[in-house]
Design an enzyme around this catalytic site. Structure first.
Site, mmCIF file in Angstrom:
data_model
loop_
_atom_site.group_PDB
_atom_site.id
_atom_site.type_symbol
_atom_site.label_atom_id
_atom_site.label_comp_id
_atom_site.label_asym_id
_atom_site.label_seq_id
_atom_site.Cartn_x
_atom_site.Cartn_y
_atom_site.Cartn_z
ATOM 1 N N PRO A 2 0.818 -1.180 0.000
ATOM 2 C CA PRO A 2 0.000 0.000 0.000
ATOM 3 C C PRO A 2 0.852 1.230 0.000
ATOM 4 O O PRO A 2 1.736 1.372 0.832
ATOM 5 C CB PRO A 2 -0.742 -0.107 1.311
ATOM 6 C CG PRO A 2 0.183 -0.875 2.194
ATOM 7 C CD PRO A 2 1.256 -1.451 1.367
ATOM 8 N N GLU A 3 0.581 2.094 -0.923
ATOM 9 C CA GLU A 3 1.180 3.415 -0.919
ATOM 10 C C GLU A 3 0.059 4.392 -0.575
ATOM 11 O O GLU A 3 -1.011 3.967 -0.164
ATOM 12 C CB GLU A 3 1.832 3.689 -2.288
ATOM 13 C CG GLU A 3 2.845 2.606 -2.662
ATOM 14 C CD GLU A 3 3.539 2.826 -3.988
ATOM 15 O OE1 GLU A 3 3.660 3.976 -4.431
ATOM 16 O OE2 GLU A 3 3.972 1.827 -4.594
#
Ligand code: ZN
Length: 294
Positions: A2-3
DNA sequence: CGATACCTGAGT
DNA sequence: ACTCAGGTATCG
């Protein structure tokens, strides 16, 4: 996994399920998620508290827990690292924790549950008092919360000799970019990943700022990028993967110009770039034209 | 600064 | 058997 767009999507999808609910029970069958902290202390810090809101900085997600009795507000701080997932399981829905990968869950007022699942076990849950929250979060500028523009980037990056790709991954400069969106932003800006920060001029910095803002906003509109593990708080996949122009496309055509994408290793991470849209070092270049997913 | 460690699973 | 993967803390 996840960014920034993925973490923000998790935040947005969990808000309607969590805000206003009270934490009734806390289970931590695999204490490693607490990074050495005591599961009993974790449970007692959370149990009984009402969730007042959810916030985010960079790739950190924060549940804001209201003061309970005489206590001060507390924050549950979550980092998903590579394969972590936070999911809401509604009241009455079947809940079958995976004994290997479901590391913690909380029972909420109303009967729903918040679960934390993580195959690679890099993700962490923690808690801090209000006074310590800022110190637990990344210090860099968050491009969605605070915005980025050319002058800001010139100030942050413009005196550094390191490659732009390495600089964009540093969470103490800008927070929230990871390998996918750093690669995509450099491509949109027409900048080679090895271009030095100090190689930016005003025009290139303006272009990079626009590229960062643009790719994050577009990814967010599609609920982020699911390559493998990432899911929203409702268990859905993100749909931005089909719009990636260079990430994961080494040997495949650049989605802007069709030239085969190449790969490099920078700071231990794979950098995908288009040799035509992002010609060798040096600063400014006109940005490639956007093209529909194929 | 870059390299390495931390983990597991998927793919070749 | 070996390589690779969205991240980051820690080392040299
Ligand atoms: Zn191209």
């Amino acid at each position: 996994m996840p960014e920034l767009p993925e973490v923000e999507t998790v935040r947005r999808t969990l808000v309607p399920h969590l805000v206003g609910r009270r934490i009734r029970t806390v289970s931590v069958p695999h204490a490693h998620v607490l990074g050495g902290a005591s599961p009993r202390a974790f449970a007692s810090a959370l149990r009984g508290r009402r969730i007042g809101g959810l916030s985010r900085r960079g790739k950190y997600l924060v549940l804001d827990l209201e003061a309970d009795g005489g206590g001060e507000p507390t924050h549950l701080v979550v980092h998903l690292r590579m394969t972590g997932r936070l999911a809401f399981v509604p009241a009455g829905a079947p809940f079958t924790p995976d004994p290997r990968h479901t590391h913690a869950w909380m029972g909420l007022s109303g009967g729903g549950r918040l679960t934390f699942h993580d195959v690679r076990k890099f993700g962490r849950l923690g808690w801090v008092g209000h006074a310590d929250l800022a110190g637990a979060l990344p210090s860099g500028r968050d491009p969605v919360l605070e915005g980025v523009d050319g002058p800001v980037l010139l100030r942050l990056l413009g005196t550094r000799r390191a490659p732009l790709k390495s600089l964009l991954l540093r969470q103490d400069l800008l927070c929230g970019l990871g390998n996918i969106y750093a690669n995509e932003a450099l491509h949109r800006a027409g900048l080679h990943p090895l271009c030095a920060g100090a190689g930016l001029d005003q025009a290139a910095a303006d272009g990079l700022a626009a590229a960062i803002g643009g790719v994050l906003a577009e990814a967010l509109a599609f609920q982020g990028t699911t390559l493998w593990d990432y899911r929203t708080g409702d268990g859905e996949r993100g749909g931005f993967g089909r719009f990636l122009r260079v990430y994961g496309r080494a040997g495949l055509p650049c989605r802007a110009c069709g030239t085969p994408v190449e790969a490099l290793r920078v700071a231990g991470r794979t950098s995908a770039f288009c040799p035509r849209c992002q010609p060798a070092a040096a600063g400014r270049r006109r940005p490639p034209v956007a093209v529909d997913a194929g």
